[in-house]
Design a protein around this motif. Structure first.
Motif, short mmCIF file in Angstrom:
data_model
loop_
_atom_site.label_atom_id
_atom_site.label_comp_id
_atom_site.label_asym_id
_atom_site.label_seq_id
_atom_site.Cartn_x
_atom_site.Cartn_y
_atom_site.Cartn_z
N LEU A 35 0.80 -1.22 0.00
CA LEU A 35 0.00 0.00 0.00
C LEU A 35 0.84 1.27 0.00
O LEU A 35 0.63 2.16 -0.83
CB LEU A 35 -0.97 -0.01 1.18
CG LEU A 35 -2.01 1.09 1.19
CD1 LEU A 35 -2.81 1.14 -0.10
CD2 LEU A 35 -2.95 0.89 2.38
N LYS A 36 1.79 1.40 0.89
CA LYS A 36 2.61 2.62 0.97
C LYS A 36 3.37 2.84 -0.33
O LYS A 36 3.45 3.97 -0.83
CB LYS A 36 3.59 2.52 2.15
CG LYS A 36 4.60 3.65 2.23
CD LYS A 36 4.04 4.87 2.91
CE LYS A 36 5.11 5.89 3.24
NZ LYS A 36 5.25 6.95 2.26
N LYS A 37 3.91 1.77 -0.90
CA LYS A 37 4.64 1.88 -2.16
C LYS A 37 3.72 2.38 -3.28
O LYS A 37 4.11 3.21 -4.09
CB LYS A 37 5.24 0.52 -2.53
CG LYS A 37 6.11 0.52 -3.75
CD LYS A 37 6.72 -0.86 -3.98
CE LYS A 37 7.54 -0.86 -5.25
NZ LYS A 37 8.14 -2.16 -5.51
N VAL A 39 0.91 4.17 -2.90
CA VAL A 39 0.56 5.58 -2.63
C VAL A 39 1.69 6.48 -3.12
O VAL A 39 1.46 7.48 -3.82
CB VAL A 39 0.29 5.82 -1.12
CG1 VAL A 39 0.20 7.30 -0.80
CG2 VAL A 39 -0.98 5.09 -0.68
N ASP A 40 2.92 6.14 -2.76
CA ASP A 40 4.07 6.95 -3.18
C ASP A 40 4.20 6.99 -4.71
O ASP A 40 4.44 8.05 -5.29
CB ASP A 40 5.36 6.41 -2.55
CG ASP A 40 5.41 6.61 -1.04
OD1 ASP A 40 4.61 7.42 -0.51
OD2 ASP A 40 6.23 5.94 -0.39
N TYR A 68 -4.08 4.54 9.91
CA TYR A 68 -2.87 4.15 9.18
C TYR A 68 -2.94 4.60 7.72
O TYR A 68 -1.99 5.15 7.18
CB TYR A 68 -2.64 2.63 9.25
CG TYR A 68 -1.55 2.19 8.32
CD1 TYR A 68 -0.21 2.43 8.61
CD2 TYR A 68 -1.83 1.55 7.10
CE1 TYR A 68 0.81 2.05 7.74
CE2 TYR A 68 -0.83 1.18 6.22
CZ TYR A 68 0.48 1.43 6.56
OH TYR A 68 1.49 1.08 5.68
N VAL A 69 -4.08 4.38 7.09
CA VAL A 69 -4.28 4.77 5.70
C VAL A 69 -4.07 6.28 5.54
O VAL A 69 -3.45 6.74 4.59
CB VAL A 69 -5.69 4.33 5.23
CG1 VAL A 69 -6.09 5.00 3.94
CG2 VAL A 69 -5.75 2.82 5.10
N HIS A 71 -2.22 8.13 7.60
CA HIS A 71 -0.81 8.38 7.92
C HIS A 71 0.11 8.21 6.71
O HIS A 71 1.07 8.96 6.54
CB HIS A 71 -0.37 7.44 9.06
CG HIS A 71 1.07 7.53 9.40
ND1 HIS A 71 1.61 8.60 10.08
CD2 HIS A 71 2.09 6.69 9.13
CE1 HIS A 71 2.92 8.41 10.21
NE2 HIS A 71 3.24 7.26 9.65
N ILE A 72 -0.21 7.25 5.84
CA ILE A 72 0.65 7.04 4.67
C ILE A 72 0.21 7.90 3.49
O ILE A 72 0.70 7.75 2.38
CB ILE A 72 0.73 5.55 4.27
CG1 ILE A 72 -0.64 5.00 3.86
CG2 ILE A 72 1.38 4.74 5.39
CD1 ILE A 72 -0.57 3.64 3.20
N LYS A 73 -0.73 8.83 3.76
CA LYS A 73 -1.16 9.84 2.79
C LYS A 73 -1.97 9.29 1.62
O LYS A 73 -1.91 9.81 0.50
CB LYS A 73 0.01 10.68 2.31
CG LYS A 73 0.72 11.42 3.44
CD LYS A 73 1.73 12.39 2.94
CE LYS A 73 2.48 13.15 3.99
NZ LYS A 73 2.17 13.10 5.36
N THR A 74 -2.75 8.23 1.88
CA THR A 74 -3.70 7.76 0.89
C THR A 74 -4.70 8.89 0.65
O THR A 74 -5.13 9.55 1.58
CB THR A 74 -4.43 6.50 1.41
OG1 THR A 74 -3.44 5.52 1.75
CG2 THR A 74 -5.37 5.93 0.36
#
Length: 179
Positions: A35-37, A39-40, A68-69, A71-74
């Motif tokens: 997910l984080k990858k 989003v980035d 969390y979602v 926090h990772i800027k989704t």
């Protein structure tokens, strides 16, 4: 180009979507490990990524998971569940609530659910259902997205004519749709 939203499930579809002309991607198979990858990568390619919380694996469908979602800027969350949409909205995350239109009762249920969830947008499924799109567009002061079974340019145009703000589709050949 906000009229078409790329609805993706696989890594290959995601890779294609981030280099396409769409501005928004709906990830229908999000996973905690990627997910984080994603989003980035979406942000690096000037795309907004919304994740479908109902199908997110490894991410709790509760306030902690939604935090969390955020926090990772989704950029936003999608769900059929009023409680998820409500929590995400309270946390300041953009929300899309999905509704399945099977009969006139579903339209009434949608109107009631929106009062409770306060979703930013709704997605009407199937997207080829012009009548409920028109009714909901007139009854609500939020964007209506048409999704599901959108496979041709004509179906895109019909949904937009019915009042849809945008169309979500997994058909990559429609991601570069032009009027």
């Amino acid at each position: 180009m906000t009229e078409i939203i790329a609805a993706i499930r696989t890594k290959e579809e995601f890779d294609k979507a981030i280099t396409s002309e769409v501005d928004i991607i709906f990830d229908l198979s999000p996973d905690l490990l990627t997910l984080k990858k994603r989003v980035d990568a979406a942000h690096e390619n000037n795309k907004k990524l919304f994740i479908h919380m109902d199908f997110a694996t490894g991410v709790g469908k509760d306030k902690s998971g939604i935090t969390y979602v955020k926090h990772i800027k989704t950029d936003g969350v999608i769900s059929t569940r009023t409680n998820i949409i409500k929590i995400a909205g309270e946390l300041g995350i953009n929300t899309v609530q999905r509704f399945f239109m099977v009969d006139s009762h579903a339209v009434l249920t949608t109107l009631e659910s929106i009062k409770a969830s306060k979703a930013d947008m709704i997605e009407v499924m199937p997207g080829i259902a012009a009548k409920p799109i028109k009714i909901l567009k007139e009854a609500l002061d939020i964007p209506v997205i048409a999704g599901g079974f959108i496979e041709t340019k004509e179906e895109v145009e019909n949904a937009l004519k019915a009042g849809a703000f945008a169309v979500s589709t997994g058909k990559a050949e429609l991601w570069s749709y032009e009027k």
